[in-house]
Design a protein around this motif. Structure first.
Motif, PDB file in Angstrom:
ATOM      1  N   ASP A 111       7.271  11.037  -0.740  1.00  0.00           N
ATOM      2  CA  ASP A 111       6.396   9.870  -0.572  1.00  0.00           C
ATOM      3  C   ASP A 111       5.081  10.382   0.011  1.00  0.00           C
ATOM      4  N   THR A 112       3.976  10.177  -0.716  1.00  0.00           N
ATOM      5  CA  THR A 112       2.692  10.740  -0.315  1.00  0.00           C
ATOM      6  C   THR A 112       1.754   9.736   0.343  1.00  0.00           C
ATOM      7  N   SER A 113       2.249   8.564   0.681  1.00  0.00           N
ATOM      8  CA  SER A 113       1.395   7.598   1.372  1.00  0.00           C
ATOM      9  C   SER A 113       2.204   6.798   2.391  1.00  0.00           C
ATOM     10  N   ALA A 114       1.544   6.558   3.514  1.00  0.00           N
ATOM     11  CA  ALA A 114       2.179   5.769   4.577  1.00  0.00           C
ATOM     12  C   ALA A 114       2.167   4.309   4.170  1.00  0.00           C
ATOM     13  N   PRO A 115       3.086   3.499   4.581  1.00  0.00           N
ATOM     14  CA  PRO A 115       4.255   3.857   5.391  1.00  0.00           C
ATOM     15  C   PRO A 115       5.266   4.620   4.530  1.00  0.00           C
ATOM     16  N   TYR A 116       5.892   5.618   5.102  1.00  0.00           N
ATOM     17  CA  TYR A 116       6.780   6.511   4.372  1.00  0.00           C
ATOM     18  C   TYR A 116       8.169   5.896   4.262  1.00  0.00           C
ATOM     19  N   SER A 117       8.575   5.595   3.027  1.00  0.00           N
ATOM     20  CA  SER A 117       9.898   5.010   2.810  1.00  0.00           C
ATOM     21  C   SER A 117      10.300   5.171   1.350  1.00  0.00           C
ATOM     22  N   ILE A 118      11.581   5.079   1.135  1.00  0.00           N
ATOM     23  CA  ILE A 118      12.130   5.071  -0.215  1.00  0.00           C
ATOM     24  C   ILE A 118      13.254   4.049  -0.252  1.00  0.00           C
ATOM     25  N   THR A 119      13.655   3.702  -1.450  1.00  0.00           N
ATOM     26  CA  THR A 119      14.825   2.860  -1.638  1.00  0.00           C
ATOM     27  C   THR A 119      15.939   3.755  -2.142  1.00  0.00           C
ATOM     28  N   TRP A 120      17.060   3.736  -1.441  1.00  0.00           N
ATOM     29  CA  TRP A 120      18.189   4.610  -1.761  1.00  0.00           C
ATOM     30  C   TRP A 120      19.332   3.787  -2.323  1.00  0.00           C
ATOM     31  N   ASP A 121      19.866   4.217  -3.449  1.00  0.00           N
ATOM     32  CA  ASP A 121      21.053   3.604  -4.045  1.00  0.00           C
ATOM     33  C   ASP A 121      22.265   4.344  -3.488  1.00  0.00           C
ATOM     34  N   SER A 122      22.832   3.822  -2.397  1.00  0.00           N
ATOM     35  CA  SER A 122      23.945   4.519  -1.731  1.00  0.00           C
ATOM     36  C   SER A 122      25.218   4.519  -2.574  1.00  0.00           C
ATOM     37  N   ASP A 125       0.227  13.843  12.266  1.00  0.00           N
ATOM     38  CA  ASP A 125      -0.261  15.215  12.323  1.00  0.00           C
ATOM     39  C   ASP A 125      -1.630  15.182  12.987  1.00  0.00           C
ATOM     40  N   ASN A 126      -2.072  16.336  13.535  1.00  0.00           N
ATOM     41  CA  ASN A 126      -3.398  16.368  14.162  1.00  0.00           C
ATOM     42  C   ASN A 126      -4.510  16.203  13.129  1.00  0.00           C
ATOM     43  N   VAL A 127      -4.234  16.494  11.841  1.00  0.00           N
ATOM     44  CA  VAL A 127      -5.233  16.291  10.791  1.00  0.00           C
ATOM     45  C   VAL A 127      -4.764  15.163   9.867  1.00  0.00           C
ATOM     46  N   ALA A 128      -3.720  15.435   9.081  1.00  0.00           N
ATOM     47  CA  ALA A 128      -3.200  14.394   8.196  1.00  0.00           C
ATOM     48  C   ALA A 128      -1.862  14.822   7.612  1.00  0.00           C
ATOM     49  N   VAL A 129      -0.967  13.860   7.471  1.00  0.00           N
ATOM     50  CA  VAL A 129       0.298  14.065   6.777  1.00  0.00           C
ATOM     51  C   VAL A 129       0.026  13.800   5.296  1.00  0.00           C
TER      52      VAL A 129
END
Length: 190
Positions: free
Chosen positions: A33-44, A13-17
């Protein structure tokens, strides 16, 4: 397929995500997810088998948000099934051209069947139906052996069929014999 699939996104973002919310078919997939790097673990394994779309919604502090282009995925948690169809269980086999065949099916698609003899690969994996190989039993020791078929799908699921028992009997040695009575040159009376 699996219980620990990493789903990640890049966001700027031009300011911040301030957060990224992952979604599966439009429904939230876990918490934002509120902090980079943005990821989650998914139980498919919690998702129904078949086609799905994963998206990510990036949000900034001003309340602006953007939804990423969806990524299509296929969930396949079901293992294929398979069974040896020839030779028959308890059959005696011999020769250089014994047909070994199997049936295999899956909820999405079987991509190969690996035949095994006593747990070791027998020829290469057959990647198209009908699943069959020709077995040269001359290279196998005489006696009892177990044949199985391992059906595999594109998601890496596999199932080993119930084994069938076969007896290899390649008796290639001709018997020997000789006449022991009467003796050679004997005169026979009566």
């Amino acid at each position: 397929v699996g219980s620990a699939i990493t789903v990640s996104a890049s966001a700027s973002d031009n300011v911040a995500v301030v957060g990224v919310q992952f979604k599966l078919d439009g429904a939230n997939l876990g918490s934002e997810d509120t902090s980079a790097p943005y990821s989650i673990t998914w139980d498919s394994t919690t998702a129904a088998g078949g086609a799905h779309t994963i998206t990510a919604v990036a949000r900034d502090a001003a309340g602006n948000s953007t939804t990423a282009t969806g990524i299509p995925v296929t969930v396949d948690n079901a293992a294929p099934t398979g069974s040896i169809t020839a030779p028959a269980n308890a059959a005696t086999v011999s020769g250089t051209t014994v047909a070994v065949t199997a049936n295999a099916s899956d909820n999405i698609a079987v991509i190969g069947v690996q035949f095994k003899l006593d747990g070791a690969n027998l020829d290469s994996e057959d990647t198209s139906a009908p699943y069959a190989i020709t077995w040269d039993t001359i290279t196998t020791t005489n006696g009892s052996h177990t044949l199985t078929a391992v059906a595999r799908d594109a998601a890496g699921n596999s199932t080993t069929s119930t084994g069938i028992s076969v007896t290899v009997n390649n008796d290639l040695t001709a018997p020997t014999d000789s006449v022991t009575a009467p003796t050679s040159g004997a005169t026979i009376v009566g």
